[in-house]
Design a protein around this motif. Structure first.
Motif, PDB file in Angstrom:
ATOM      1  N   SER A 254       0.867  -1.190   0.000  1.00  0.00           N
ATOM      2  CA  SER A 254       0.000   0.000   0.000  1.00  0.00           C
ATOM      3  C   SER A 254       0.896   1.230   0.000  1.00  0.00           C
ATOM      4  CB  SER A 254      -0.923  -0.002   1.222  1.00  0.00           C
ATOM      5  OG  SER A 254      -1.791  -1.097   1.178  1.00  0.00           O
ATOM      6  N   VAL A 255       1.235   1.687  -1.193  1.00  0.00           N
ATOM      7  CA  VAL A 255       2.119   2.840  -1.323  1.00  0.00           C
ATOM      8  C   VAL A 255       1.467   3.860  -2.240  1.00  0.00           C
ATOM      9  CG1 VAL A 255       4.192   1.445  -0.952  1.00  0.00           C
ATOM     10  CG2 VAL A 255       3.376   1.867  -3.283  1.00  0.00           C
ATOM     11  N   LEU A 256       1.927   5.099  -2.110  1.00  0.00           N
ATOM     12  CA  LEU A 256       1.505   6.177  -2.991  1.00  0.00           C
ATOM     13  C   LEU A 256       2.688   6.551  -3.864  1.00  0.00           C
ATOM     14  CD1 LEU A 256      -0.455   8.479  -0.499  1.00  0.00           C
ATOM     15  CD2 LEU A 256      -1.392   6.790  -2.078  1.00  0.00           C
ATOM     16  N   ILE A 257       2.466   6.573  -5.181  1.00  0.00           N
ATOM     17  CA  ILE A 257       3.511   6.945  -6.129  1.00  0.00           C
ATOM     18  C   ILE A 257       3.013   8.181  -6.871  1.00  0.00           C
ATOM     19  CG2 ILE A 257       4.914   6.211  -8.091  1.00  0.00           C
ATOM     20  CD1 ILE A 257       4.352   3.311  -7.248  1.00  0.00           C
ATOM     21  N   VAL A 258       3.681   9.305  -6.664  1.00  0.00           N
ATOM     22  CA  VAL A 258       3.221  10.558  -7.260  1.00  0.00           C
ATOM     23  C   VAL A 258       4.353  11.181  -8.060  1.00  0.00           C
ATOM     24  CG1 VAL A 258       1.484  11.027  -5.502  1.00  0.00           C
ATOM     25  CG2 VAL A 258       3.811  11.855  -5.170  1.00  0.00           C
ATOM     26  N   SER A 259       3.965  11.901  -9.085  1.00  0.00           N
ATOM     27  CA  SER A 259       4.956  12.579  -9.921  1.00  0.00           C
ATOM     28  C   SER A 259       5.374  13.893  -9.284  1.00  0.00           C
ATOM     29  CB  SER A 259       4.372  12.842 -11.312  1.00  0.00           C
ATOM     30  OG  SER A 259       3.298  13.769 -11.217  1.00  0.00           O
ATOM     31  N   ASN A 260       6.436  14.454  -9.831  1.00  0.00           N
ATOM     32  CA  ASN A 260       6.937  15.736  -9.337  1.00  0.00           C
ATOM     33  C   ASN A 260       5.865  16.810  -9.453  1.00  0.00           C
ATOM     34  OD1 ASN A 260       8.335  18.397  -9.467  1.00  0.00           O
ATOM     35  ND2 ASN A 260      10.155  17.128  -9.196  1.00  0.00           N
ATOM     36  N   ARG A 261       5.183  16.869 -10.595  1.00  0.00           N
ATOM     37  CA  ARG A 261       4.153  17.884 -10.807  1.00  0.00           C
ATOM     38  C   ARG A 261       3.015  17.735  -9.797  1.00  0.00           C
ATOM     39  NH1 ARG A 261       1.505  18.072 -16.639  1.00  0.00           N
ATOM     40  NH2 ARG A 261       3.678  18.550 -17.124  1.00  0.00           N
ATOM     41  N   THR A 262       2.607  16.506  -9.519  1.00  0.00           N
ATOM     42  CA  THR A 262       1.496  16.265  -8.586  1.00  0.00           C
ATOM     43  C   THR A 262       1.848  16.686  -7.178  1.00  0.00           C
ATOM     44  OG1 THR A 262       0.734  14.403  -9.934  1.00  0.00           O
ATOM     45  CG2 THR A 262      -0.061  14.515  -7.660  1.00  0.00           C
ATOM     46  N   ILE A 263       3.058  16.346  -6.737  1.00  0.00           N
ATOM     47  CA  ILE A 263       3.419  16.664  -5.354  1.00  0.00           C
ATOM     48  C   ILE A 263       3.573  18.175  -5.173  1.00  0.00           C
ATOM     49  CG2 ILE A 263       5.960  16.549  -5.518  1.00  0.00           C
ATOM     50  CD1 ILE A 263       5.850  14.926  -2.881  1.00  0.00           C
ATOM     51  N   ARG A 264       4.013  18.875  -6.206  1.00  0.00           N
ATOM     52  CA  ARG A 264       4.094  20.338  -6.110  1.00  0.00           C
ATOM     53  C   ARG A 264       2.701  20.954  -6.033  1.00  0.00           C
ATOM     54  NH1 ARG A 264       8.993  22.747  -9.788  1.00  0.00           N
ATOM     55  NH2 ARG A 264      10.452  21.028  -9.541  1.00  0.00           N
ATOM     56  N   ALA A 265       1.798  20.470  -6.866  1.00  0.00           N
ATOM     57  CA  ALA A 265       0.433  20.994  -6.848  1.00  0.00           C
ATOM     58  C   ALA A 265      -0.227  20.730  -5.497  1.00  0.00           C
ATOM     59  CB  ALA A 265      -0.383  20.355  -7.969  1.00  0.00           C
TER      60      ALA A 265
END
Length: 831
Positions: free
Chosen positions: A678-689
Motif C-alpha cells: 500500500s504505497v503512494l507513487i506521485v509525480s513531481n508535478r502532482t506533489i508540487r500541486a
C-alpha cells in the motif's frame, strides 16, 4: 436618578431608535469584531487542545513516561518491573492507522493485553481471534466484524474482538501484534510508569533514570503534549493578533459614531449644561451610549462567534495537522469565561474608543454650543503637530522592529506595527487635505461640480473624514500587508520546491502521514525500485519525530551522494559541495533554518542527540532553507544514522528516471515492482500541486480574518455616510430648494463615498506595504524562523483593492437614497 435616566432616554435612546439602520450597522460592526476574536479563541482551543487526547484517555494516567529516539528496547520494561519498588509499568506502541473503507485516520495503540488478561480465561478468549483488535463504537457496532486497516505500506484485515467504551476513533491491539504490524523490531514507543507517593516525583525520576539505558529519556507524562503546546504558541498568538484587526476597525467606527453624535448634539449639550448638567454627567451619558453598543455587540457577537468557530476549527485543524502535530479537533465549548471575554471585549472596546469624543462633549461650554465649526477648525489647526508626532511614531516603529523577540514572541514587532498604524492615523488629516486640494479642480473638470462639492465637503468635516479613512485604511493595510506576506511566502515556497523537489517520482507509504508521524516502507522496497529498468537513482529518506531542548523536531537522514548529484539544495550557511562531501564521513549534520533560529544553532556548532543507547555530538556543517514544516529538521547522512539505529526502513523515496525513458512507462514498472504494497507513487508535478494546495488551505483562515475586517470597515463607511446625510439634512434640503436635482444629490453622496474609498486605498496601500516588511522580516522571522523573499502579488492585491473600492461606492447608495428623499420645504421651514 429617574430624571437622569429620562434624559438619557430622550437624548440618546430615542435618536438611536429613530435611526435604526445606522444603529444596526454600528452594533453589527462591534458584533463582528467580538465574534472574530471569540471564534479564533474557541476554534484555537478546540483545534490545538486535543493532542494525543484519544491516546491518553485509553492508556490512562501515569506519573512518568520513558521515550527514546527510534524507540525504547522492550527489555527496559521488564527491567523496570523487576526493580525493588512498587511501580506500575505499562509498555506502549503508538502510531496511527487508516480505515481503508472510509479513509479516516485513527490512533493505533499497542498494549500488553495478554498480561492484563491472565487472571481470567474469559479475558484470554478474544485474543485467540485472528488479528484481534478493540475499536471505538464509531468504527464498529459488534464483535466479530472485520475491519481493513492500512498501516505503513500494507493493508490487513483485523477482527473486532471488543468495543471500547471510550475513544470513539481509536484502535487497540496486543503489543506483539502492534510490533508486527508497525515493524518495530521489539522496540517500544513509550513506557508509562506509575509511582507511589511515598517520595517526590523528582526523586522517583532520578531513581528510574539510573535503571534505564543511556540515551533514553525519563520525563513526566504529558511532557510531549506540553512541548507541542509551546510550539503552537506563536501560531495561536499570531492568529489572536490578526483577529484583533476587526476590533481595531470597530473601535474606529465607535469613535466616529460618538464623534458624530457629539457634533450633532452640541446645541443640546449646551442646553443641558445651561440647565445644570455637570461635565461628569455629560461624559457618563455619552459613555453610556457607547456601552449600549458594546453590550448589544457582545450579545450578537456571542452567537456569531459560536457559529464562526465551527468553520474556523476545521481550517485551524488542517493547518495544525499539516505544519505542527497530529490533532483531532475537540468539541467547541462556549464557557462562562468565553461569555465574560465577549462582554469585556465588546464593552471595553466601545468605552475605550468613545472616551475621547465623550470627554470632548463634556468640555463643551454653553456659550460655545452653537459654534459648529470649532471642532473642524481645531482638527485643521493641529495638522502640523500631528505630522510631527506621526514622524516620531514612525521612527519609533523602526527602532522597535530591530529589537529581538521576548520569550519567543515578536512583541516588539507587534509594537512596531501598532506604532506605524498610529503614525498613519495622525498623518491622514494632512493626506486628506493635500489630496483633495490637488484633485478638487480635476474632479470638477472630469466629474462635474458634484465631485468638487464632495471633495470640499470632506475637507470641511476633516475630523470625521479622517476617522473614516483611518478605519478603512487600517483594514486595507492589514489586508495588503498579509496579502504581500502570504504572496511572498507562496512564491518563496514555489521557488524552494523547484530546487528541493528534483526527483521524477516520489514514493511513500499509504498510511497516514503528518508533521509528527512518518510511516515507513518495507526495507526491501527501495532495492526493488532501484532494479527497475529506467530508474537511475533512489534517495532513501528516513524521518523520526524527536524532542530537542523541550520543543518537537524531526531527525532525518538521506543519501548525501544522491543529493549532491541531483538536488539544488540551498544553504544560508556553509558551502554546498563541501557539505555533501563531508556529511557522510563522520558525525556531521545539517539543520533547517527554523531549527537553527529556534535553538540558536549556527554552522560549526554541535547538536546533541541520544542515539543507539548513548548521547552523541554532531557538528553542524550548514543551515539550509526549508519550508516543509515549522518543527525544524536535523539531517544526517543515511549511513551515519544506520550506524546508531540499524533500521533500514525508509519513510519515503525520491526516484530519479534516466534520460530518454518515458516517465509514465517507468512509473508503471515501479508500480509493478511494489505490487501488493500500500504505497503512494506521485509525480513531481502532482506533489508540487498538492503542496501549494496545502499552503493555500493553511492561509485560508488568515484571508477570512482579513475579509471580516474589511467588511466591518465598509459597513462603517455606510453607517457614517448615512449619519453624514442625517447631520447635513439642512444642507441637502437647501441644495434641492436651490434647484439641485435628485440625481445631482445622489451623485454628490456617491462621489463622497468614492473619494473616501480612494483616499483609504491610497493610505492603506502605503501603510500595508510598510507593515508587510515588519510581517516578513520581523514577526514571521521571529515566530517561525523562515526567510521569505519579498514579492508583490499584483493581481491579487489589484483585485482585492478594486472590490473594496466598488464596495465602498455601493455603500453610499442607501445614504444617497435617503438624501434624495428629503423634503426641501420642510428643511427651509425648520430654518
Amino acid at each position: 436618578m429617574i430624571p437622569l435616566l429620562r434624559l438619557f432616554y430622550q437624548f440618546f435612546l430615542r435618536p438611536m431608535k429613530r435611526e435604526p439602520v445606522r444603529t444596526a450597522l454600528t452594533t453589527f460592526a462591534v458584533a463582528l469584531g467580538v465574534a472574530v476574536v471569540l471564534a479564533i479563541d474557541l476554534a484555537g482551543t478546540a483545534a490545538a487542545g486535543s493532542f494525543r487526547a484519544s491516546l491518553e484517555t485509553l492508556t490512562g494516567k501515569a506519573d512518568l513516561e520513558i521515550t527514546g529516539i527510534g524507540g525504547v528496547p522492550a527489555e527496559t520494561a521488564a527491567k523496570l518491573a523487576r526493580l525493588p519498588y512498587p511501580l506500575t509499568v505499562a509498555a506502549r506502541i503508538e502510531d496511527y492507522a487508516m480505515v481503508a473503507a472510509t479513509g479516516e485516520t485513527v490512533p493505533l495503540i499497542g498494549m500488553d493485553l495478554i498480561a492484563t488478561a491472565l487472571d481470567s480465561e474469559d479475558k484470554l478468549e478474544p485474543l485467540r481471534s485472528p488479528r484481534p483488535i478493540w475499536v471505538g463504537p464509531r468504527l464498529a457496532h459488534r464483535k466479530g466484524e472485520t475491519i481493513r486497516l492500512t498501516i505503513n505500506d500494507h493493508s490487513t484485515d483485523y477482527t473486532v474482538a471488543g468495543i471500547l467504551k471510550e475513544g470513539d476513533n481509536a484502535v487497540v491491539m496486543d503489543l506483539a501484534l502492534a510490533d508486527e504490524a508497525l515493524s518495530r523490531g521489539g522496540r517500544l514507543d513509550r513506557i508509562l510508569v506509575t509511582v507511589p507517593d511515598t517520595t517526590s516525583i523528582e526523586e522517583w525520576q532520578a531513581r528510574i533514570e539510573h535503571a534505564v539505558p543511556p540515551g533514553v529519556t525519563v520525563a513526566r507524562q504529558g511532557a510531549r503534549t506540553d512541548e507541542n503546546r509551546r510550539m503552537l504558541a506563536a501560531f495561536r498568538w499570531n492568529l489572536r493578533v490578526l483577529s484583533y484587526i476587526a476590533l481595531v476597525v470597530g473601535a474606529f467606527l465607535i469613535y466616529n459614531t460618538i464623534s458624530v453624535s457629539v457634533v450633532r448634539r452640541r446645541p443640546e449639550i449646551g442646553i443641558l449644561r445651561a440647565l445644570g448638567a455637570t461635565r461628569g454627567g455629560v461624559l457618563a451619558a455619552f459613555l453610556g451610549e457607547a456601552a449600549l453598543f458594546g453590550v448589544a455587540g457582545a450579545l450578537l457577537g456571542l452567537a456569531l462567534g459560536r457559529l464562526m468557530a465551527e468553520g474556523a476549527v476545521q481550517m485551524l485543524a488542517t493547518t495544525v495537522q499539516a505544519l505542527y502535530v497530529s490533532s483531532t479537533p475537540a468539541p467547541i465549548q462556549l464557557t462562562w469565561v468565553s461569555v465574560l471575554l465577549a462582554f469585556a471585549i465588546g464593552i471595553g472596546t466601545a468605552l475605550a474608543s468613545a472616551f475621547a469624543p465623550a470627554r470632548e462633549a463634556s468640555q463643551v461650554a454653553p456659550t460655545e454650543a452653537m459654534a459648529r465649526g470649532r471642532v473642524e477648525y481645531q482638527a485643521r489647526l493641529h495638522r502640523g503637530r500631528d505630522l510631527v508626532l506621526a514622524s516620531l511614531f514612525a521612527l519609533a516603529a523602526g527602532g522597535a522592529a530591530t529589537r529581538p523577540p521576548v520569550a519567543g514572541k515578536p512583541l516588539f514587532g507587534y509594537l512596531a506595527a501598532l506604532l506605524l498604524i498610529a503614525a498613519a492615523a495622525l498623518a491622514i488629516p494632512s493626506l486628506v487635505s493635500a489630496l483633495t486640494a490637488v484633485s478638487s479642480r480635476l474632479l470638477q473638470k472630469t466629474l462635474g461640480v458634484e465631485a468638487m462639492l464632495a471633495s470640499r465637503s470632506l475637507v470641511a468635516s476633516l475630523r470625521r473624514t479622517s476617522v473614516l479613512v483611518g478605519a478603512l485604511a487600517t483594514a486595507i493595510a492589514m489586508m495588503t500587508s498579509v496579502g504581500i506576506m502570504v504572496g511572498s511566502f507562496r512564491q518563496t515556497v514555489a521557488l524552494w520546491m523547484d530546487n528541493q523537489l528534483r526527483a521524477d517520482l516520489f514514493v511513500r507509504p499509504a498510511g497516514p502521514a503528518a508533521a509528527d508521524r512518518h510511516p515507513q516502507l518495507a526495507a526491501d522496497v527501495p532495492d526493488k525500485i532501484a532494479a527497475v529498468q529506467g530508474v537511475e537513482a533512489v534517495d532513501r529518506f528516513r524521518a523520526i519525530a524527536i524532542s530537542y531542548e523541550g520543543l518537537p523536531a524531526t531527525l532525518g537522514a538521506g543519501e548525501s551522494q544522491v543529493l549532491a548529484r541531483y538536488s539544488k539544495m540551498r544553504f544560508l550557511e556553509g558551502e554546498r559541495d563541501s557539505i555533501f562531501r563531508t556529511l557522510p564521513t563522520g558525525d556531521y549534520a545539517v539543520v533547517s533554518e527554523p531549527f537553527a533560529n529556534k535553538h540558536g544553532v549556527r554552522k560549526g556548532d554541535h547538536v546533541k542527540l541520544a542515539l543507539g543507547g548513548s548521547a552523541h555530538q554532531f557538528e553542524v556543517l550548514g543551515v539550509y532553507y526549508d519550508y516543509s514544516n515549522e518543527r525544524g529538521f536535523v539531517v544526517l547522512d543515511r549511513g551515519t544514522l544506520l550506524k546508531y539505529l540499524p533500521d533500514p526502513a525508509p519513510s519515503n523515496l525520491a526516484v530519479f528516471v534516466k534520460a530518454g525513458f518515458d516517465l509514465e512507462t517507468v512509473r508503471g514498472r515501479v508500480e509493478a515492482a511494489v505490487a501488493g504494497r500500500s504505497v503512494l507513487i506521485v509525480s513531481n508535478r502532482t506533489i508540487r500541486a498538492e503542496a501549494i494546495k496545502i499552503f493555500d488551505r493553511t492561509f485560508a483562515i488568515t484571508y477570512a480574518l482579513e475579509a471580516v475586517a474589511v467588511l466591518v470597515a465598509v459597513m462603517g463607511i455606510a453607517g457614517a455616510l448615512l449619519a453624514l446625510v442625517i447631520d447635513r439634512r439642512r444642507e441637502m434640503g437647501l441644495l434641492r430648494f436651490l434647484g439641485a436635482s435628485a440625481g445631482q444629490v445622489r451623485k454628490l453622496i456617491l462621489c463622497e463615498a468614492g473619494l473616501l474609498g480612494l483616499l483609504a486605498n491610497v493610505a492603506g496601500l502605503a501603510l500595508g506595504s510598510a507593515l508587510s516588511l515588519i510581517l516578513i522580516y520581523v514577526i514571521n522571522k521571529q515566530s517561525f524562523g523562515w526567510t521569505i523573499q519579498f514579492h508583490w502579488p499584483v493581481a491579487v492585491l489589484g483585485g482585492a483593492l478594486t472590490v473594496i473600492y466598488v464596495s465602498t461606492v455601493l455603500a453610499g447608495l442607501y445614504p444617497a437614497r435617503v438624501a434624495t428623499r428629503l423634503n426641501p420645504i420642510e428643511v427651509i421651514h425648520e430654518e
